[in-house]
Write an enzyme that holds these catalytic residues in place. Structure first.
Site, mmCIF file in Angstrom:
data_model
loop_
_atom_site.group_PDB
_atom_site.id
_atom_site.type_symbol
_atom_site.label_atom_id
_atom_site.label_comp_id
_atom_site.label_asym_id
_atom_site.label_seq_id
_atom_site.Cartn_x
_atom_site.Cartn_y
_atom_site.Cartn_z
ATOM 1 N N ASP A 1 28.847 16.696 18.224
ATOM 2 C CA ASP A 1 27.893 15.703 18.719
ATOM 3 C C ASP A 1 28.578 14.347 18.757
ATOM 4 O OD1 ASP A 1 25.434 14.766 19.598
ATOM 5 O OD2 ASP A 1 24.666 14.402 17.584
ATOM 6 N N GLU B 1 23.424 13.426 29.596
ATOM 7 C CA GLU B 1 22.018 13.024 29.553
ATOM 8 C C GLU B 1 21.585 12.203 30.765
ATOM 9 O OE1 GLU B 1 18.859 11.540 26.194
ATOM 10 O OE2 GLU B 1 20.801 12.383 25.719
ATOM 11 N N LYS C 1 20.832 17.014 30.008
ATOM 12 C CA LYS C 1 19.896 16.669 28.932
ATOM 13 C C LYS C 1 18.729 15.870 29.495
ATOM 14 C CE LYS C 1 21.296 15.560 24.726
ATOM 15 N NZ LYS C 1 22.028 14.879 23.625
ATOM 16 N N THR D 1 16.027 17.482 25.072
ATOM 17 C CA THR D 1 16.321 16.631 23.923
ATOM 18 C C THR D 1 15.088 15.856 23.476
ATOM 19 O OG1 THR D 1 17.916 15.001 23.091
ATOM 20 C CG2 THR D 1 17.099 14.687 25.344
ATOM 21 N N PHE E 1 15.278 17.661 16.668
ATOM 22 C CA PHE E 1 15.973 16.596 15.936
ATOM 23 C C PHE E 1 15.613 16.640 14.454
ATOM 24 C CE2 PHE E 1 17.400 13.109 19.089
ATOM 25 C CZ PHE E 1 17.879 14.057 19.958
#
Length: 311
Positions: A16, A89, A125, A149, A171
């Site tokens: 990440d 993203e 994303k 996400t 998350f």
């Protein structure tokens, strides 16, 4: 074996970060990025040339288009280091825009394909809003794989799975943050609300046969990671990857499709009204989703300022 090597026996490890030079030592299969990680990377001297090149090579492009090309540049560099997929993203300002997400997803994939990267190696994303999920449903049917996400609730997870999303990123750390702040309890191990949320989603998906992959994200410590050993994927920052590599304590598999709870998992159908009501009833998910969108928008704004200063 160290803990990272043990973890890889049960779970696909994902890096990440936008710092692709830091990835090599940990040999992850995939990697994820977001606006905050890209912003952090381009502030380092070794990555400033990527930003400068994106500006220099696109003198007539809008600031937003230059950011897209910067994202693709980072994605290409990351894909040179890993064997699997990179997540890129969509601008968080499109979080409530179905058509905007669809158009941007197509555009990003087209840029990757022009650069010689097949779409199978890219995950787009998208924020797990109702609108984002509807956009993903369209993109998936076109062979554009999506990573959903900013996911904090079972309602979001169910809607993503029913839409046929390739992957979700619940998350963990941000859920933990909210509960720690609201209760003043420093949750540990299996009691961590973020860990419990991912376990609930994983068990739900496996019980009802959903193909959508579950990738735990946003970790604050290695305990959260180890409590999710066995999850389909876990995306982990370089500093926590290093902590796992430095520790040789045993790692036990905690999640398995062969070891689901005997009872208590009820199938839900989540249409738009149900989705919005369930999300509204969950104060943590509502607040963290809004906060996450605002934060990604803010960091995209900082990137735009850096681009403007270079033009």
């Amino acid at each position: 074996m160290n803990q990272l090597e043990q973890l890889k026996q049960f779970t696909t490890v994902v890096a990440d970060t936008g710092d692709f030079q830091s990835i090599k030592a940990y040999t992850p299969r995939d990697a994820t990025t977001n606006p905050s990680l890209i912003l952090k990377a381009v502030q380092k001297d070794e990555y400033k040339p990527l930003l400068q090149k994106a500006v220099r090579d696109n003198p007539n492009a809008s600031t937003g288009d230059i950011i897209d090309r910067l994202l693709i540049a980072f994605g290409k560099e990351i894909l040179d280091v890993i064997p699997g997929r990179v997540s890129t993203e969509i601008d968080a300002r499109l979080s409530f825009d179905v058509e905007g997400n669809i158009a941007k997803g197509r555009e990003l994939i087209a840029l990757y394909e022009q650069a010689g990267i097949p779409r199978e190696r890219v995950l787009i994303k998208i924020a797990s809003t109702w609108e984002g999920i509807r956009a993903a449903e369209v993109l998936e049917k076109e062979g554009i794989r999506c990573n959903m996400t900013l996911l904090f609730s079972l309602a979001q997870a169910i809607a993503c799975a029913e839409a046929g999303a390739q992957l979700i990123s619940p998350f963990v750390g941000r859920i933990y943050d909210w509960y720690k702040k609201s209760t003043a309890i420093d949750y540990q191990g299996a009691e961590d609300p973020g860990v419990q949320s991912v376990k609930r989603i994983y068990n739900y998906y496996r019980k009802f046969g959903y193909k959508t992959e579950v990738m735990g994200a946003s970790f604050r410590n290695t305990s959260q990671i180890l409590e999710l050993a066995g999850c389909d994927l876990l995306t982990i920052s370089p500093d926590l990857l290093q902590k796992l590599a430095d520790d040789s304590a045993p790692v036990e598999r905690k999640l398995s499709a062969d070891n689901l709870p005997a009872a208590g998992i009820i199938k839900l159908s989540v249409d738009e009204k149900t989705f919005r009501f369930m999300l509204n009833e969950d104060a943590m998910a509502t607040e963290k989703l809004a906060e996450g969108i605002r934060a990604f928008c803010a960091d995209s704004g900082k990137l735009k300022q850096m681009i403007t200063a270079l033009r």
